[in-house]
Design a protein around this motif. Structure first.
Motif, PDB file in Angstrom:
ATOM      1  N   ASP A  29       2.971  -7.088   5.426  1.00  0.00           N
ATOM      2  CA  ASP A  29       1.736  -7.515   4.765  1.00  0.00           C
ATOM      3  C   ASP A  29       1.571  -9.028   4.909  1.00  0.00           C
ATOM      4  O   ASP A  29       2.554  -9.761   5.064  1.00  0.00           O
ATOM      5  CB  ASP A  29       1.769  -7.164   3.276  1.00  0.00           C
ATOM      6  CG  ASP A  29       1.620  -5.682   3.005  1.00  0.00           C
ATOM      7  OD1 ASP A  29       1.409  -4.911   3.956  1.00  0.00           O
ATOM      8  OD2 ASP A  29       1.725  -5.286   1.834  1.00  0.00           O
ATOM      9  N   TRP A  60       0.815  -1.213   0.000  1.00  0.00           N
ATOM     10  CA  TRP A  60       0.000   0.000   0.000  1.00  0.00           C
ATOM     11  C   TRP A  60       0.854   1.270   0.000  1.00  0.00           C
ATOM     12  O   TRP A  60       0.326   2.377  -0.029  1.00  0.00           O
ATOM     13  CB  TRP A  60      -0.920   0.014   1.220  1.00  0.00           C
ATOM     14  CG  TRP A  60      -0.205  -0.299   2.496  1.00  0.00           C
ATOM     15  CD1 TRP A  60      -0.142  -1.520   3.112  1.00  0.00           C
ATOM     16  CD2 TRP A  60       0.580   0.585   3.287  1.00  0.00           C
ATOM     17  NE1 TRP A  60       0.633  -1.439   4.242  1.00  0.00           N
ATOM     18  CE2 TRP A  60       1.091  -0.144   4.372  1.00  0.00           C
ATOM     19  CE3 TRP A  60       0.905   1.940   3.192  1.00  0.00           C
ATOM     20  CZ2 TRP A  60       1.911   0.412   5.348  1.00  0.00           C
ATOM     21  CZ3 TRP A  60       1.722   2.493   4.169  1.00  0.00           C
ATOM     22  CH2 TRP A  60       2.209   1.733   5.236  1.00  0.00           C
ATOM     23  N   ARG A  71      -1.441 -11.268   0.365  1.00  0.00           N
ATOM     24  CA  ARG A  71      -1.249  -9.978  -0.296  1.00  0.00           C
ATOM     25  C   ARG A  71       0.122  -9.907  -0.995  1.00  0.00           C
ATOM     26  O   ARG A  71       0.242  -9.398  -2.100  1.00  0.00           O
ATOM     27  CB  ARG A  71      -1.386  -8.847   0.715  1.00  0.00           C
ATOM     28  CG  ARG A  71      -1.280  -7.480   0.060  1.00  0.00           C
ATOM     29  CD  ARG A  71      -1.626  -6.406   1.020  1.00  0.00           C
ATOM     30  NE  ARG A  71      -3.076  -6.408   1.144  1.00  0.00           N
ATOM     31  CZ  ARG A  71      -3.754  -5.476   1.761  1.00  0.00           C
ATOM     32  NH1 ARG A  71      -3.147  -4.474   2.339  1.00  0.00           N
ATOM     33  NH2 ARG A  71      -5.058  -5.523   1.826  1.00  0.00           N
TER      34      ARG A  71
END
Length: 164
Positions: free
Chosen positions: A96, A65, A100
């Motif tokens: 993460d 992200w 992901r």
């Protein structure tokens, strides 16, 4: 005045009862994830930085992200290719989850060794991403770069080459 005491008593009672609600039942089974290392590869194998003693290690902490992390990845891929014959290993840990990370790897064509970091970043005094730790061949941290960098710039490449 008595209303004040009733209010204080009620608040104390609620706090105590909330604390009791958080206590675990003796019959509750708690399953703990067996993590033998703070780093694991995408197959959940333990990875130790000490395993790379004798090599120079660039450890780039990132997240899926994190826009600056993603922005610097092409230059990291170039630097990894440029330094491939100079005893470097590039590792890419993230907090993460594995799903992901694997999805990111599938959607992007980076030749990176992604790792899952199974601890908190503040233990390494990392408070923002990306953060990169660089170790010499003896396993000593010799350089740290916080923030995105142009890894394939001559200046950074020369600094990385100078590390013994």
């Amino acid at each position: 005045m008595s209303f004040k005491y009733i209010l204080i008593f009620s608040c104390c009672f609620l706090l105590i009862s909330c604390g009791d609600a958080q206590k675990k039942n003796k019959n509750t089974i708690v399953v703990k994830k067996d993590v033998t290392s703070i780093y694991t590869d995408l197959e959940r194998n333990s990875v130790q930085i000490a395993d790379y003693k004798g090599k120079k290690v660039l450890l780039n902490f990132w997240a899926t992200w994190c826009t600056p992390c993603l922005k610097e990845m092409p230059s990291l891929a170039n630097a990894q290719e440029i330094l491939k014959d100079e005893n470097y290993i590039f590792l890419f840990p993230t907090t993460d989850n594995l799903k992901r990370i694997k999805q990111f790897q599938k959607n992007n064509n980076y030749p990176f060794q992604f790792l899952q970091y199974n601890s908190t970043l503040d233990k390494l005094k990392i408070y923002a991403l990306p953060a990169t730790l660089i170790y010499d061949t003896k396993g000593n941290e010799v350089m740290r770069i916080d923030g995105a960098t142009e890894w394939d710039s001559e200046e950074i490449l020369n600094q990385l080459r100078a590390i013994q």
